[in-house]
Design a protein around this motif. Structure first.
Motif, PDB file in Angstrom:
ATOM      1  N   GLY A  64       6.701  -2.149 -13.179  1.00  0.00           N
ATOM      2  CA  GLY A  64       7.563  -0.992 -13.438  1.00  0.00           C
ATOM      3  C   GLY A  64       8.912  -1.099 -12.763  1.00  0.00           C
ATOM      4  N   VAL A  65       9.051  -2.008 -11.798  1.00  0.00           N
ATOM      5  CA  VAL A  65      10.321  -2.176 -11.090  1.00  0.00           C
ATOM      6  C   VAL A  65      10.931  -3.503 -11.505  1.00  0.00           C
ATOM      7  N   THR A  66      11.683  -3.482 -12.591  1.00  0.00           N
ATOM      8  CA  THR A  66      12.363  -4.675 -13.090  1.00  0.00           C
ATOM      9  C   THR A  66      13.733  -4.277 -13.613  1.00  0.00           C
TER      10      THR A  66
ATOM     11  N   VAL B 212       9.880  -6.887  -8.828  1.00  0.00           N
ATOM     12  CA  VAL B 212       9.013  -6.946  -7.656  1.00  0.00           C
ATOM     13  C   VAL B 212       7.665  -7.503  -8.087  1.00  0.00           C
TER      14      VAL B 212
ATOM     15  N   ARG C 243      11.264  -5.837   0.654  1.00  0.00           N
ATOM     16  CA  ARG C 243      10.617  -6.044  -0.630  1.00  0.00           C
ATOM     17  C   ARG C 243      10.873  -7.473  -1.117  1.00  0.00           C
TER      18      ARG C 243
ATOM     19  N   SER D  27      15.659   3.730 -10.588  1.00  0.00           N
ATOM     20  CA  SER D  27      15.128   2.434 -10.180  1.00  0.00           C
ATOM     21  C   SER D  27      15.345   2.209  -8.694  1.00  0.00           C
TER      22      SER D  27
ATOM     23  N   GLY E 158       3.930  -8.002  -8.771  1.00  0.00           N
ATOM     24  CA  GLY E 158       2.820  -7.060  -8.769  1.00  0.00           C
ATOM     25  C   GLY E 158       3.193  -5.646  -9.150  1.00  0.00           C
ATOM     26  N   ASP E 159       4.468  -5.388  -9.433  1.00  0.00           N
ATOM     27  CA  ASP E 159       4.908  -4.035  -9.828  1.00  0.00           C
ATOM     28  C   ASP E 159       5.808  -4.172 -11.051  1.00  0.00           C
TER      29      ASP E 159
END
Length: 475
Positions: free
Chosen positions: A462-464, A457, A403, A365, A459-460
């Motif tokens: 997959g990044v949580t 993030v 970010r 991650s 809009g993304d």
């Protein structure tokens, strides 16, 4: 008192002679250079390892040094990856992979690491190449060693030692460039303004490079390296090692070129001693496998060259196994016994660990979150009758760009954050955010309840990152 008749007076000269028998004084080796398949492999590894070692600090990535262990910032940069002290797990995995690789390759082919890629071998090859270019081949160096000191000898030695010193200092400088940005080191070099630790490690590593590769050489492999002592634990009769075919070579003796050995009652060995002259540790492989042998294959190249001149088949000295030599196995039988259960298990474990490491890095991650409760104020009532707990979120941005992150909380009915929910995290930094979490008093019974922070993030998806903590409701 002792009986005077039992006391034996030993002359001093005899005492010195007896004590000298306890050890052998070192005779400096002037190794003969050789060309051949294995010499080419050694030099290929010399070029590969040194291009990597001296070149990596000069590569750039995202406007910074591509390969840098920045101790001041406590970050390790390896191209696109940024590792933190919390990633010490990967260092442990790297050590495990190195250990299994050592077991695997040693069980298959002996001291391959020592013969081709060990820094002691690599730098000794470089230092001997410098020595040969300045002082000449092994016969000229031997004559120079025995000659009295004169202007010519002094000039040659001064030139050799100067080049060795400059090379060693550059090696030490390069080592420090992995821990201090090379641009800063170059600026310090212009003014000789190195820090105390930088100058210490440059001189320390340069000094040991000079000492080990220029002075001690084979003594390091024979007496100082622990691997030479415990290698026999990893060897067995099916391990590929440098072997001398005694049945074919004995009895040895000189003869004219083209003479069939058995017609004159001799073996293929002409007793030229070239295998000894080219050995970097000075051993005679014809006496059998010895712990001093680093498996470099120099004696194979030397012997093959002699066999070619004599018109005999190559392979009097070759890589083979103890069982293969005794039982006259062919290549197929050797391969079948080299790929035995022991090596297959080592190889299988090594592949699994490497695949797991690659998967871990690929799915790593880009965010890390730690939740710390504010212990100064466990719970308090705020306006509207809501119960509030305060937390500190430590958010680590592992990318080298800023970010935005959104913080959400869940786990109890009516739970919410008081204040902003979106924050900007600077590149490759850890930021601490203080957040207030509020819950209606009727949402749960008094006591401790588990809640969740979701940091992602926008809009993304997959990044949580989800982290759990507890929320206290007072009685």
């Amino acid at each position: 008192m002792s009986d005077p008749a039992r006391i034996r007076v030993v002359p001093k000269s005899q005492l010195q002679e007896e004590s000298n028998d306890l050890y052998v004084a070192r005779q400096k080796l002037h190794v003969r250079s050789i060309k051949g398949v294995f010499a080419n492999w050694r030099w290929a590894l010399v070029w590969l390892t040194q291009i990597l070692y001296y070149g990596l600090p000069w590569l750039t990535w995202n406007d910074r040094q591509a390969f840098l262990f920045h101790l001041t910032e406590r970050k390790f940069y390896i191209f696109g990856w940024v590792f933190w002290p919390q990633d010490v797990f990967y260092l442990a995995i790297l050590l495990i992979i190195s250990a299994y690789a050592l077991f695997f390759f040693t069980a298959i082919a002996g001291r391959l690491w020592c013969g081709y890629a060990c820094p002691q071998t690599v730098y000794t090859e470089i230092f001997m190449w410098i020595e040969e270019k300045i002082e000449g081949d092994h016969t000229k160096r031997r004559k120079l060693e025995a000659a009295p000191m004169d202007a010519r000898k002094f000039g040659l030695r001064a030139a050799k030692y100067s080049v060795w010193t400059l090379f060693s200092l550059w090696t030490g400088f390069t080592l420090v460039a992995y821990f201090t940005p090379v641009d800063e080191l170059l600026q310090s070099a212009r003014t000789f303004g190195f820090g105390p630790w930088e100058i210490f490690w440059i001189l320390f590593y340069a000094g040991f490079t000079y000492l080990f590769a220029g002075v001690l050489r084979e003594q390091v492999c024979k007496y100082m390296c622990p691997y030479a002592r415990f290698q026999s634990v990893m060897f067995d009769p099916d391990t590929l090692v440098v072997t001398y075919d005694e049945e074919r070579g004995e009895p040895r003796g000189s003869r004219r070129k083209g003479v069939e050995p058995r017609s004159i009652g001799l073996g293929s060995c002409i007793d030229c001693n070239i295998c000894v002259q080219v050995c970097p540790t000075g051993i005679d492989i014809r006496q059998g496998l010895q712990y001093e042998c680093i498996g470099c294959g120099a004696c194979i190249d030397g012997c093959d060259e002699v066999m070619d001149k004599m018109g005999y088949p190559r392979g009097l000295i070759r890589y083979s196994t103890d069982n293969a030599v005794r039982q006259r196995w062919g290549r197929k039988e050797i391969v079948m016994h080299v790929l035995r259960p022991r090596t297959l298990i080592y190889g299988g474990i090594l592949v699994l660990i490497m695949m797991g490491t690659i998967w871990s890095l690929a799915t790593r991650s880009d965010l890390r979150v730690d939740v710390i409760r504010d212990r100064a104020t466990l719970a308090r009532e705020v306006s509207g009758g809501l119960i509030e707990n305060v937390y500190q979120l430590r958010i680590m941005n592992m990318q080298e760009v800023s970010r935005p992150v959104v913080v959400r909380v869940s786990g109890l009915d009516g739970i919410r954050l008081d204040g902003p929910q979106q924050f900007e995290i600077k590149p490759a930094t850890t930021e601490s955010l203080t957040v207030q979490v509020q819950v209606p008093p009727e949402a749960a019974t008094p006591g401790s309840h588990e809640i969740y922070f979701d940091v992602g993030v926008p809009g993304d998806p997959g990044v949580t990152v989800r982290e759990h903590t507890t929320f206290l409701l007072p009685r």
